[in-house]
Write a protein that holds these residues in place. Structure first.
Motif, PDB file in Angstrom:
ATOM      1  N   ALA A   1     -73.686  -2.812 -56.126  1.00 58.46           N
ATOM      2  CA  ALA A   1     -74.640  -3.919 -56.093  1.00 58.46           C
ATOM      3  C   ALA A   1     -74.965  -4.273 -54.640  1.00 58.46           C
ATOM      4  O   ALA A   1     -74.226  -3.939 -53.717  1.00 58.46           O
ATOM      5  N   ARG A   2     -76.070  -4.989 -54.461  1.00 62.70           N
ATOM      6  CA  ARG A   2     -76.538  -5.345 -53.121  1.00 62.70           C
ATOM      7  C   ARG A   2     -76.814  -6.834 -53.083  1.00 62.70           C
ATOM      8  O   ARG A   2     -77.245  -7.434 -54.070  1.00 62.70           O
ATOM      9  N   ALA A   3     -76.550  -7.449 -51.919  1.00 60.50           N
ATOM     10  CA  ALA A   3     -76.798  -8.879 -51.767  1.00 60.50           C
ATOM     11  C   ALA A   3     -77.316  -9.151 -50.359  1.00 60.50           C
ATOM     12  O   ALA A   3     -76.868  -8.521 -49.388  1.00 60.50           O
ATOM     13  N   ARG A   4     -78.263 -10.073 -50.236  1.00 59.12           N
ATOM     14  CA  ARG A   4     -78.808 -10.443 -48.937  1.00 59.12           C
ATOM     15  C   ARG A   4     -77.809 -11.306 -48.183  1.00 59.12           C
ATOM     16  O   ARG A   4     -77.168 -12.193 -48.767  1.00 59.12           O
ATOM     17  N   ALA A   5     -77.699 -11.066 -46.878  1.00 61.91           N
ATOM     18  CA  ALA A   5     -76.715 -11.790 -46.080  1.00 61.91           C
ATOM     19  C   ALA A   5     -77.266 -12.025 -44.679  1.00 61.91           C
ATOM     20  O   ALA A   5     -78.205 -11.356 -44.229  1.00 61.91           O
ATOM     21  N   VAL A   6     -76.670 -13.004 -43.991  1.00 61.12           N
ATOM     22  CA  VAL A   6     -77.002 -13.289 -42.593  1.00 61.12           C
ATOM     23  C   VAL A   6     -75.710 -13.490 -41.816  1.00 61.12           C
ATOM     24  O   VAL A   6     -74.671 -13.854 -42.382  1.00 61.12           O
ATOM     25  N   ALA A   7     -75.795 -13.250 -40.522  1.00 63.87           N
ATOM     26  CA  ALA A   7     -74.689 -13.540 -39.616  1.00 63.87           C
ATOM     27  C   ALA A   7     -75.271 -14.300 -38.427  1.00 63.87           C
ATOM     28  O   ALA A   7     -76.274 -13.869 -37.849  1.00 63.87           O
ATOM     29  N   PHE A   8     -74.664 -15.425 -38.083  1.00 62.54           N
ATOM     30  CA  PHE A   8     -75.177 -16.274 -37.014  1.00 62.54           C
ATOM     31  C   PHE A   8     -74.347 -16.091 -35.740  1.00 62.54           C
ATOM     32  O   PHE A   8     -73.134 -15.874 -35.795  1.00 62.54           O
ATOM     33  N   GLY A   9     -75.044 -16.177 -34.597  1.00 68.67           N
ATOM     34  CA  GLY A   9     -74.359 -16.135 -33.311  1.00 68.67           C
ATOM     35  C   GLY A   9     -73.661 -14.825 -33.020  1.00 68.67           C
ATOM     36  O   GLY A   9     -72.628 -14.795 -32.352  1.00 68.67           O
ATOM     37  N   CYS A  10     -74.223 -13.718 -33.503  1.00 68.52           N
ATOM     38  CA  CYS A  10     -73.565 -12.409 -33.350  1.00 68.52           C
ATOM     39  C   CYS A  10     -74.341 -11.486 -32.429  1.00 68.52           C
ATOM     40  O   CYS A  10     -74.056 -10.274 -32.380  1.00 68.52           O
ATOM     41  N   GLY A  11     -75.324 -12.014 -31.716  1.00 66.12           N
ATOM     42  CA  GLY A  11     -76.094 -11.179 -30.822  1.00 66.12           C
ATOM     43  C   GLY A  11     -76.989 -10.181 -31.525  1.00 66.12           C
ATOM     44  O   GLY A  11     -77.374  -9.163 -30.943  1.00 66.12           O
ATOM     45  N   GLY A  12     -77.339 -10.438 -32.775  1.00 61.21           N
ATOM     46  CA  GLY A  12     -78.240  -9.561 -33.504  1.00 61.21           C
ATOM     47  C   GLY A  12     -77.616  -8.286 -34.010  1.00 61.21           C
ATOM     48  O   GLY A  12     -78.328  -7.374 -34.438  1.00 61.21           O
ATOM     49  N   ARG A  13     -76.276  -8.185 -33.990  1.00 57.84           N
ATOM     50  CA  ARG A  13     -75.597  -6.967 -34.441  1.00 57.84           C
ATOM     51  C   ARG A  13     -74.595  -7.307 -35.538  1.00 57.84           C
ATOM     52  O   ARG A  13     -73.940  -8.351 -35.484  1.00 57.84           O
ATOM     53  N   VAL A  14     -74.459  -6.399 -36.500  1.00 61.32           N
ATOM     54  CA  VAL A  14     -73.457  -6.584 -37.545  1.00 61.32           C
ATOM     55  C   VAL A  14     -72.157  -5.932 -37.085  1.00 61.32           C
ATOM     56  O   VAL A  14     -72.176  -4.979 -36.298  1.00 61.32           O
ATOM     57  N   PRO A  15     -71.013  -6.405 -37.566  1.00 62.67           N
ATOM     58  CA  PRO A  15     -69.735  -5.799 -37.185  1.00 62.67           C
ATOM     59  C   PRO A  15     -69.605  -4.386 -37.732  1.00 62.67           C
ATOM     60  O   PRO A  15     -70.260  -4.007 -38.704  1.00 62.67           O
ATOM     61  N   GLY A  16     -68.717  -3.617 -37.105  1.00 67.61           N
ATOM     62  CA  GLY A  16     -68.402  -2.291 -37.609  1.00 67.61           C
ATOM     63  C   GLY A  16     -69.432  -1.249 -37.235  1.00 67.61           C
ATOM     64  O   GLY A  16     -70.519  -1.546 -36.711  1.00 67.61           O
ATOM     65  N   ASN A  17     -69.089  -0.013 -37.505  1.00 67.39           N
ATOM     66  CA  ASN A  17     -69.986   1.111 -37.270  1.00 67.39           C
ATOM     67  C   ASN A  17     -70.847   1.362 -38.505  1.00 67.39           C
ATOM     68  O   ASN A  17     -70.531   0.904 -39.600  1.00 67.39           O
ATOM     69  N   GLU A  18     -71.906   2.117 -38.318  1.00 64.64           N
ATOM     70  CA  GLU A  18     -72.816   2.400 -39.434  1.00 64.64           C
ATOM     71  C   GLU A  18     -72.077   3.128 -40.552  1.00 64.64           C
ATOM     72  O   GLU A  18     -71.402   4.128 -40.334  1.00 64.64           O
ATOM     73  N   GLY A  19     -72.180   2.582 -41.756  1.00 65.56           N
ATOM     74  CA  GLY A  19     -71.546   3.195 -42.910  1.00 65.56           C
ATOM     75  C   GLY A  19     -70.064   2.912 -43.050  1.00 65.56           C
ATOM     76  O   GLY A  19     -69.441   3.356 -44.020  1.00 65.56           O
ATOM     77  N   GLU A  20     -69.475   2.151 -42.110  1.00 62.42           N
ATOM     78  CA  GLU A  20     -68.040   1.879 -42.173  1.00 62.42           C
ATOM     79  C   GLU A  20     -67.736   0.855 -43.260  1.00 62.42           C
ATOM     80  O   GLU A  20     -68.469  -0.121 -43.436  1.00 62.42           O
ATOM     81  N   ALA A  21     -66.642   1.078 -43.980  1.00 66.21           N
ATOM     82  CA  ALA A  21     -66.223   0.137 -45.016  1.00 66.21           C
ATOM     83  C   ALA A  21     -65.470  -1.011 -44.367  1.00 66.21           C
ATOM     84  O   ALA A  21     -64.551  -0.808 -43.568  1.00 66.21           O
ATOM     85  N   LEU A  22     -65.854  -2.248 -44.713  1.00 60.34           N
ATOM     86  CA  LEU A  22     -65.276  -3.434 -44.096  1.00 60.34           C
ATOM     87  C   LEU A  22     -64.804  -4.409 -45.172  1.00 60.34           C
ATOM     88  O   LEU A  22     -65.435  -4.544 -46.221  1.00 60.34           O
ATOM     89  N   ASP A  23     -63.697  -5.086 -44.895  1.00 59.43           N
ATOM     90  CA  ASP A  23     -63.323  -6.256 -45.682  1.00 59.43           C
ATOM     91  C   ASP A  23     -64.026  -7.446 -45.051  1.00 59.43           C
ATOM     92  O   ASP A  23     -63.761  -7.789 -43.893  1.00 59.43           O
TER      93      ASP A  23
END
Length: 636
Positions: free
Chosen positions: A373-395
């Protein structure tokens, strides 16, 4: 002047209040800060929730003043409840007990306020009064009011709140909005300088940072940033030539910052505050001594446990569960803030896709993918980057909110923290025997009807949930967990990078060796069983069986079932290979049985193929052929 009433101060000002009284003033102290270390109190009437033993000891200074106004039966006290809510959130008071009620009722009042100043503040901060919550108070309204006192003069904010004219209120609100933008720029500059200074200092138990040119009204905010980044208590000091320097500090959970300043009191001119936040005045030359004293106290007090950041998780969830209905249900727990944070939902093994920077590159929106499943999300104050590497599985932990923008209402995930998945070991059961041994074991296994055991596990039907969520939920119980799947090599590849700390077995092996499940309290069935015997095996024994497959796992199990029982094509290929080679043994036989593909043919399927060819008398099987000097390497 005959009467002096303090608000949010005065509880430690014993000498000053005695001086005022000697000049003929009556004094009433209303405060909520910590008392002096020696326990001495001003000799005057005191309104202080902790000193007076009030049931809600965590009222903010405005809340205490509000209580005094109520006690004096002030006719306008009820109208100012909205200001109490604003102040309680802005002062980071725990939203528990009476504080929570005051904020909830104050929010209702703010939505229908008649104060021109607050209406102008809503407009300039793009805040919709109908959708007001504690987050809007703390991050939209309060910063603009506080910016006046931080960079200019605090009476601008006071004038706004008292202003009876809409035109003048809009002028003041615009002025405060401009000051807040300036405050953000100053804050960003000081943050860079403070973090560079902290990095140069290296590891510390606590950071005391000082520099010229730091604005005293902003260093408290930056101290919070430093404490959050390094997870260490932080005190920032704004130096001002040879004059007295002003400092502001912020703590981390479990550390009493005010107690640390008590131990360094000999180096300070003045100080006060709480466990979590404090302010001070100090001579410039004493700053190094203060830094040493605070660091020494922190080193002797902070344990490894306190120095390790911990993210609280309230529930495990998959992206499929995080819809609008749940967002609206969680909204019933508001107002959220200190002491009553938003529920933290863990999505295990999530992957972040399609990141897109927003807000001048300071924030990012993206898609969280989990359990198909897919869900829309946002991250604030992160410099425009999501954590982790592309395709990496994260908790990843998220807050879920009901977001309304331009008339569109939808659920929105707000990223709190993310880290690579736990790489704990996965114990593989009954799959480590040599390939040919497994093939022969399959050939020799008698075809029998399924036998039900005397004991039967409690079956928990969680089909439709994310299998990863069910698995992590069972692991969190702290007892032995066995996951059952259609094919171990294929499942192991996907699970290893996302979750660990459990055992894994195939349906085939569990059916053959039911006793292997005896030591496991929880059986998590990732893929549906393909036969009555395998269905009986997952229910056999004592404990719990979690049915955890969804549509994707059903499709995978169907593919494995076709591989295991749709033998015609594989039989033809194997028979042609045997005929071409004539006599096959050892590695040559294993390669032929495995077939093509990354994972090859499972040993159970290979054994079934050999069984069929032997029963049709198309091949013969010699289990021991001494002449070839192969230990249990069968020959076809």
């Amino acid at each position: 002047t005959k009467l002096l009433i303090t608000v949010d101060c005065g509880i430690t000002a014993v000498e000053e209040i005695a001086r005022a009284q000697s000049l003929g003033l009556d004094v009433v102290v209303t405060d909520h800060h910590a008392i002096r270390l020696d326990g001495e109190l001003p000799a005057c009437p005191i309104v202080h929730p902790a000193v007076c033993g009030y049931p809600c000891a965590e009222l903010c200074g405005t809340g205490v003043a509000f209580k005094l106004a109520q006690a004096l039966e002030a006719p306008t006290a009820g109208e100012d409840l909205e200001l109490v809510a604003l102040a309680t959130v802005a002062d980071l008071m725990p939203l528990r007990g009476e504080n929570r009620r005051l904020v909830r009722e104050g929010l209702a009042g703010l939505a229908n306020t008649s104060k021109p100043g607050l209406k102008a503040l809503f407009e300039v901060s793009s805040t919709d009064p109908s959708g007001l919550d504690a987050h809007a108070l703390g991050f939209r309204l309060a910063p603009r009011l506080n910016a006046a006192g931080r960079l200019s003069r605090a009476d601008a904010a006071l004038e706004l709140l008292l202003c009876p004219e809409e035109h003048r209120a809009k002028e003041i609100a615009s002025e405060l909005d401009a000051l807040n933008a300036e405050r953000r720029a100053v804050e960003e500059r000081i943050t860079w300088e403070a973090e560079a200074q902290a990095a140069q200092m290296g590891a510390r138990s606590a950071y005391v940072l000082a520099a010229e040119g730091w604005h005293p009204g902003v260093i408290g905010i930056v101290a919070s940033r430093v404490a959050e980044r390094y997870h260490r208590p932080a005190v920032l000091i704004a130096l001002d030539g040879d004059g007295p320097a002003h400092g502001s500090g912020r703590s981390i959970p479990g550390f009493d910052l005010l107690a640390a300043l008590h131990t360094a009191a000999e180096h300070l001119d003045r100080y006060g505050g709480h466990r979590a936040a404090a302010g001070l005045t100090i001579a410039r030359e004493r700053v190094p001594a203060l830094a040493a004293a605070v660091d020494e106290h922190a080193a002797s007090t902070l344990t490894e446990e306190l120095l390790t950041p911990v993210e609280r998780v309230d529930a495990l969830a998959s992206a499929a569960e995080l819809g609008l209905a749940l967002a609206e249900e969680l909204a019933l727990l508001e107002p959220h803030g200190v002491g009553n944070p938003r529920p933290s939902l863990l999505i295990p093994g999530a992957r972040f896709e399609a990141p897109c920077a927003m807000g001048d590159g300071r924030h990012v929106r993206f898609t969280a993918v989990s359990g198909g499943a897919r869900a829309r999300a946002v991250a604030f104050g992160c410099g425009g980057r999501v954590p982790g590497n592309e395709g990496e599985a994260l908790d990843a932990t998220f807050a879920l909110e009901r977001n309304e923008w331009r008339g569109v209402v939808e659920p929105r995930l707000i990223l709190r923290h993310a880290k690579p998945c736990d790489a704990a070991e996965i114990e593989v059961l009954a799959e480590l025997e040599p390939y040919l041994e497994a093939v022969i074991a399959e050939v020799d296994t008698p075809l029998e009807d399924p036998v039900e055991s005397g004991e039967s596990r409690v079956v928990l039907d969680r089909r439709g949930d994310s299998p990863l969520v069910v698995l992590r939920d069972a692991i969190a119980a702290g007892v032995a967990v066995l996951a059952v799947c259609a094919d171990v090599p294929r499942r192991l590849e996907g699970l290893t990078s996302r979750v660990g700390g459990f055992a894994l077995i195939s349906h085939r092996e569990l059916e053959r060796q039911r006793e292997l499940a005896a030591r496991f309290t929880h059986l998590v069935v990732l893929d549906p069983p393909s036969s009555a015997g395998r269905a009986a095996a997952i229910r056999s024994g004592a404990g719990y069986t979690h049915l955890a497959w969804g549509d994707a796992e059903l499709r995978f199990a169907r593919q494995m079932h076709e591989l295991e029982y749709g033998l015609r094509t594989s039989l033809g290929a194997l028979y042609r290979g045997v005929r071409a080679l004539g006599r096959v043994a050892g590695e040559e036989l294993e390669q032929l049985l495995r077939g093509e593909g990354r994972h090859g043919r499972p040993p159970g399927v290979a054994g079934r193929l050999v069984r069929v060819l032997v029963e049709l008398q198309l091949v013969s099987l010699d289990r021991d052929l001494p002449a070839l000097n192969i230990d249990r390497k069968s020959v076809v």
